[in-house]
Write a protein that holds these residues in place. Structure first.
Motif, PDB file in Angstrom:
ATOM      1  N   ASP A 122       0.954  -1.009  -0.057  1.00  0.00           N
ATOM      2  CA  ASP A 122      -0.004  -0.167   0.134  1.00  0.00           C
ATOM      3  C   ASP A 122       0.717   1.181   0.050  1.00  0.00           C
ATOM      4  O   ASP A 122       0.431   2.407  -0.607  1.00  0.00           O
ATOM      5  N   LYS A 139       2.136   2.946  -3.355  1.00  0.00           N
ATOM      6  CA  LYS A 139       1.059   3.947  -4.131  1.00  0.00           C
ATOM      7  C   LYS A 139       1.328   3.449  -5.529  1.00  0.00           C
ATOM      8  O   LYS A 139       1.287   4.461  -6.464  1.00  0.00           O
ATOM      9  N   VAL A 140       1.087   2.314  -6.192  1.00  0.00           N
ATOM     10  CA  VAL A 140       1.203   1.934  -7.391  1.00  0.00           C
ATOM     11  C   VAL A 140      -0.419   2.237  -7.748  1.00  0.00           C
ATOM     12  O   VAL A 140      -1.267   1.866  -7.406  1.00  0.00           O
ATOM     13  N   LYS A 141      -0.508   2.888  -9.150  1.00  0.00           N
ATOM     14  CA  LYS A 141      -1.708   3.429  -9.405  1.00  0.00           C
ATOM     15  C   LYS A 141      -2.436   1.921 -10.105  1.00  0.00           C
ATOM     16  O   LYS A 141      -3.682   2.139  -9.865  1.00  0.00           O
ATOM     17  N   GLU A 142      -1.883   1.149 -10.252  1.00  0.00           N
ATOM     18  CA  GLU A 142      -2.622  -0.113 -10.572  1.00  0.00           C
ATOM     19  C   GLU A 142      -3.259  -0.921  -9.543  1.00  0.00           C
ATOM     20  O   GLU A 142      -4.129  -1.743  -9.817  1.00  0.00           O
ATOM     21  N   GLN A 190      -6.869  -2.805 -10.245  1.00  0.00           N
ATOM     22  CA  GLN A 190      -7.813  -1.846 -10.906  1.00  0.00           C
ATOM     23  C   GLN A 190      -8.685  -2.815 -11.733  1.00  0.00           C
ATOM     24  O   GLN A 190      -9.702  -2.611 -12.099  1.00  0.00           O
ATOM     25  N   ALA A 235      -3.874  -4.763 -15.346  1.00  0.00           N
ATOM     26  CA  ALA A 235      -3.337  -4.116 -14.313  1.00  0.00           C
ATOM     27  C   ALA A 235      -2.985  -5.000 -13.238  1.00  0.00           C
ATOM     28  O   ALA A 235      -1.717  -5.121 -12.503  1.00  0.00           O
TER      29      ALA A 235
END
Length: 150
Positions: free
Chosen positions: A111, A114-117, A133, A137
């Motif tokens: 967490d 902070k990986v956008k996927e 996501q 992803a």
């Protein structure tokens, strides 16, 4: 009140007020209807690693410890390298099996990346479920995390 909630309240008080004695922390918590003893506050001060620093008006006051700039990715790589057992991918989910006791730490470190996927992650004693996501992803997350294992 639970310990984590009480310690959160103490951190907030330390940031709001110039506090130099544990008794003052007890008093301020009791003013917020938080029942606590000085012995409990003493343990909390130790666990929170509060330090006394010079106060602007002289004397000393409690302060939060300087944040340790620990690299979450570096810690995750080491933990995965040491504790990884296996993993599986299913649609938007990536499941990681670990040695017992490592799940919560790995989920927290994932967490922190902070990986956008990544939508989020859940960790129990020996398992982490990473929720991506979408399925593409999830494959990217799998690739990223498996690179850290080796």
């Amino acid at each position: 009140m639970r310990k984590l909630e009480r310690q959160k309240a103490i951190r907030k008080l330390i940031q709001q007020y110039s506090i130099d004695r544990q008794e003052d922390i007890v008093k301020l918590l009791q003013e917020q209807a938080i029942k606590v003893t000085q012995a409990t506050v003493s343990r909390d001060v130790k666990e929170l690693q509060l330090v006394k620093l010079p106060a602007p008006n002289g004397g000393y006051q409690y302060s939060l410890p300087a944040e340790k700039k620990l690299n979450a990715e570096k810690k995750l790589k080491k933990t995965l390298h040491d504790a990884y057992l296996s993993s599986r991918l299913h649609e938007s989910f990536f499941l990681i099996k670990l040695l017992p006791g490592n799940g919560p730490a790995v989920a927290s470190l994932i967490d922190q990346l902070k990986v956008k996927e990544i939508f989020g992650s859940l960790g129990d004693d020996d398992t982490v479920l990473v929720i991506a996501q979408d399925p593409p992803a999830a494959k990217e997350v799998q690739r990223l995390l498996l690179e850290m294992v080796s």
